[in-house]
Motif scaffolding. Structure first.
Motif, PDB file in Angstrom:
ATOM      1  N   LYS A 110       0.838  -1.202   0.000  1.00 44.94           N
ATOM      2  CA  LYS A 110       0.000   0.000   0.000  1.00 44.94           C
ATOM      3  C   LYS A 110       0.871   1.249   0.000  1.00 44.94           C
ATOM      4  CE  LYS A 110      -4.301  -1.742   1.956  1.00 44.94           C
ATOM      5  NZ  LYS A 110      -5.325  -1.604   3.016  1.00 44.94           N
ATOM      6  N   GLY A 111       1.969   1.195   0.754  1.00 36.61           N
ATOM      7  CA  GLY A 111       2.902   2.314   0.735  1.00 36.61           C
ATOM      8  C   GLY A 111       3.523   2.510  -0.636  1.00 36.61           C
ATOM      9  N   CYS A 112       3.736   1.408  -1.343  1.00 37.05           N
ATOM     10  CA  CYS A 112       4.268   1.488  -2.708  1.00 37.05           C
ATOM     11  C   CYS A 112       3.246   2.078  -3.678  1.00 37.05           C
ATOM     12  CB  CYS A 112       4.657   0.098  -3.212  1.00 37.05           C
ATOM     13  SG  CYS A 112       5.984  -0.721  -2.308  1.00 37.05           S
ATOM     14  N   GLY A 113       1.965   1.909  -3.348  1.00 36.94           N
ATOM     15  CA  GLY A 113       0.909   2.348  -4.263  1.00 36.94           C
ATOM     16  C   GLY A 113       0.766   1.461  -5.480  1.00 36.94           C
ATOM     17  N   SER A 354      10.615   5.869 -10.144  1.00 39.41           N
ATOM     18  CA  SER A 354      11.580   6.955  -9.908  1.00 39.41           C
ATOM     19  C   SER A 354      10.944   8.338  -9.920  1.00 39.41           C
ATOM     20  CB  SER A 354      12.695   6.895 -10.961  1.00 39.41           C
ATOM     21  OG  SER A 354      13.408   5.682 -10.859  1.00 39.41           O
ATOM     22  N   HIS A 355       9.771   8.480 -10.503  1.00 36.62           N
ATOM     23  CA  HIS A 355       9.104   9.776 -10.619  1.00 36.62           C
ATOM     24  C   HIS A 355       8.191  10.075  -9.433  1.00 36.62           C
ATOM     25  CE1 HIS A 355       6.444   6.644 -11.998  1.00 36.62           C
ATOM     26  NE2 HIS A 355       5.411   7.461 -12.004  1.00 36.62           N
ATOM     27  N   PHE A 359       8.773   8.957  -0.202  1.00 36.08           N
ATOM     28  CA  PHE A 359       8.277   7.854   0.629  1.00 36.08           C
ATOM     29  C   PHE A 359       7.845   6.672  -0.230  1.00 36.08           C
ATOM     30  CE2 PHE A 359       4.646   5.657   2.595  1.00 36.08           C
ATOM     31  CZ  PHE A 359       5.266   5.154   3.731  1.00 36.08           C
ATOM     32  N   GLN A 360       7.137   6.971  -1.314  1.00 37.52           N
ATOM     33  CA  GLN A 360       6.658   5.909  -2.193  1.00 37.52           C
ATOM     34  C   GLN A 360       7.829   5.210  -2.886  1.00 37.52           C
ATOM     35  OE1 GLN A 360       3.375   7.431  -4.422  1.00 37.52           O
ATOM     36  NE2 GLN A 360       2.817   5.447  -5.295  1.00 37.52           N
ATOM     37  N   ARG A 361       8.806   5.989  -3.309  1.00 34.94           N
ATOM     38  CA  ARG A 361      10.003   5.397  -3.925  1.00 34.94           C
ATOM     39  C   ARG A 361      10.706   4.479  -2.935  1.00 34.94           C
ATOM     40  NH1 ARG A 361      11.475  10.660  -5.401  1.00 34.94           N
ATOM     41  NH2 ARG A 361      13.356  10.471  -4.123  1.00 34.94           N
ATOM     42  N   HIS A 362      10.808   4.945  -1.695  1.00 40.02           N
ATOM     43  CA  HIS A 362      11.502   4.152  -0.674  1.00 40.02           C
ATOM     44  C   HIS A 362      10.764   2.831  -0.422  1.00 40.02           C
ATOM     45  CE1 HIS A 362      13.998   3.214   2.754  1.00 40.02           C
ATOM     46  NE2 HIS A 362      12.933   3.122   3.536  1.00 40.02           N
ATOM     47  N   CYS A 363       9.439   2.887  -0.344  1.00 43.86           N
ATOM     48  CA  CYS A 363       8.654   1.661  -0.149  1.00 43.86           C
ATOM     49  C   CYS A 363       8.890   0.686  -1.297  1.00 43.86           C
ATOM     50  CB  CYS A 363       7.169   1.994  -0.039  1.00 43.86           C
ATOM     51  SG  CYS A 363       6.697   2.773   1.524  1.00 43.86           S
ATOM     52  N   ASN A 364       8.926   1.201  -2.514  1.00 44.60           N
ATOM     53  CA  ASN A 364       9.160   0.340  -3.670  1.00 44.60           C
ATOM     54  C   ASN A 364      10.560  -0.267  -3.641  1.00 44.60           C
ATOM     55  OD1 ASN A 364       6.974   0.203  -5.936  1.00 44.60           O
ATOM     56  ND2 ASN A 364       6.839   2.297  -5.146  1.00 44.60           N
ATOM     57  N   GLU A 365      11.536   0.520  -3.209  1.00 47.43           N
ATOM     58  CA  GLU A 365      12.906   0.001  -3.127  1.00 47.43           C
ATOM     59  C   GLU A 365      13.010  -1.107  -2.083  1.00 47.43           C
ATOM     60  OE1 GLU A 365      15.062   3.528  -2.306  1.00 47.43           O
ATOM     61  OE2 GLU A 365      14.914   4.316  -4.356  1.00 47.43           O
ATOM     62  N   VAL A 366      12.351  -0.900  -0.936  1.00 49.40           N
ATOM     63  CA  VAL A 366      12.372  -1.919   0.119  1.00 49.40           C
ATOM     64  C   VAL A 366      11.659  -3.184  -0.347  1.00 49.40           C
ATOM     65  CG1 VAL A 366      11.533  -2.488   2.438  1.00 49.40           C
ATOM     66  CG2 VAL A 366      12.568  -0.248   1.992  1.00 49.40           C
TER      67      VAL A 366
END
Length: 385
Positions: A110-113, A354-355, A359-366
């Motif tokens: 959900k954080g990643c969206g 990347s765009h 916070f969303q980028r960080h969630c996706n990276e994790v």
């Protein structure tokens, strides 16, 4: 039925034209998504957008198929599978502790969206097959998608380096993350070694036995479709999971009319007892033909020694050989497919974020790091159970 069978491009265009006008639910009963389109190399490709709870209150209450929902794919479907195995084998309980990790994963997603991702090239089937698009083509496509969906993650399902090696590499070079999604099986029916497998020989003999009639797409009638749909649903929806794509009557009718999927059936004593739908794709870049089966079902009330599923898979293998196509067995039934020439490979979902805000980028990276580290071993372990 139309006398002329449209080409692959025309069938895909028909699917997309109707989906854009009526939404993904016209083809899939368990998906509330909008379908847009973008062009790459003069070819219109679908983009699916899952409807949010805010924009569609019905979507909040609806089961979303994994082909449209990343949360269903990475969280809900594994939970369903664990529950199914636990019910079938209580001794499996100790291993279900892994399910506890899936709820926090849902929060991370959900954080990643990711359930709001714009999913490119998604025809709402289990296995999408793509051309091996080049870096410049993908770069132009990426910019189109960013212009259209600046607040959404971008996603591309079914990326297998053994199927489209250039596509996989170019996506990574453009900053997309490849997240392990499935263990799939590929086969080369043109190789003589495939036909030396004992199971392949036995299945071929079974199919040629004469007690069941193979009905080709040209032999099927509209009156056959309800029985075919029920066979598919009884296996994949009722037996396995309601998160599998639940193809509508309109989808079956479209396949019969346009050959979006080439439908074949097995008939026993005037009753249809098996169905398989074949999706064929020619890649002009690699000059390879691919065949996969997003749809299969059989009468589970028939005697097991009839081997209906084995016959259907033999039909699939023979069709791939006749069409000079590589065969994408998709996922699941690993032992069965290995015994019939299937070789396991990891398949990925490509995500670009990347765009997006930090916070969303960080969630996706994790999320990507966790999946890349742990998912391959989990997928291989699950496939061996």
């Amino acid at each position: 039925m139309n006398a002329q069978i449209p080409t692959r491009n025309l069938a895909d265009a028909l699917w997309l034209l109707v989906a854009r006008a009526r939404g993904g639910a016209h083809w899939l009963a368990n998906t509330a998504c909008d379908v847009h389109s973008v062009e790459i190399e003069h070819s219109a490709q679908p983009v699916t957008l899952l409807r949010s709870e805010r924009s569609s209150p019905q979507a909040a209450q609806q089961v979303q198929s994994y082909v449209a929902s990343p949360v269903s794919s990475w969280v809900s479907y594994p939970q369903h599978e664990l529950a199914r195995r636990l019910q079938a084998n209580p001794g499996f309980a100790a291993r279900t502790a892994a399910a506890c990790a899936l709820s926090p994963l849902s929060l991370l997603l959900k954080g990643c969206g990711l359930d709001q991702a714009a999913i490119f090239g998604n025809r709402l089937i289990s296995t999408n097959l793509y051309p091996d698009w080049t870096y410049p083509q993908l770069q132009q496509l990426q910019q189109q998608l960013l212009d259209l969906y600046p607040q959404r993650p971008l996603m591309l399902r079914n990326i297998c380096p053994q199927v489209t090696p250039g596509l996989a590499k170019s996506l990574q070079d453009l900053g997309w993350q490849l997240i392990p999604a499935r263990l799939v099986y590929l086969c080369e029916p043109g190789q003589a070694s495939v036909w030396k497998h004992n199971h392949v020989k036995q299945d071929k003999k079974l199919l040629a036995g004469g007690d069941m009639q193979v009905l080709s797409p040209q032999q099927l009638q509209a009156a056959d479709l309800p029985a075919m749909r029920e066979l598919f649903r009884s296996l994949f929806i009722h037996k396995h999971s309601g998160l599998n794509p639940d193809f509508t009557p309109a989808f079956f009718e479209m396949c019969l009319e346009s050959n979006f999927l080439d439908l074949y059936a097995l008939r026993l004593q005037e009753k249809i007892v098996g169905v398989v739908g074949l999706y064929e794709h020619y890649d002009p870049y690699s000059e390879r033909n691919w065949l996969t089966t997003p749809l299969i079902g059989y009468d589970q009330n028939q005697a097991q020694d009839l081997g209906i599923y084995r016959r259907l898979m033999s039909l699939l293998l023979q069709q791939a050989q006749q069409r000079q196509a590589s065969l994408h067995y998709s996922s699941g039934a690993g032992q069965f497919k290995r015994a019939r020439g299937g070789i396991a490979h990891l398949e990925y979902t490509a995500v670009y974020s990347s765009h997006l805000p930090r916070f969303q980028r960080h969630c996706n990276e994790v999320f990507a790091a966790l999946m890349q580290k742990h998912a391959p071993a989990i997928l291989k372990k699950a496939d061996s159970v």
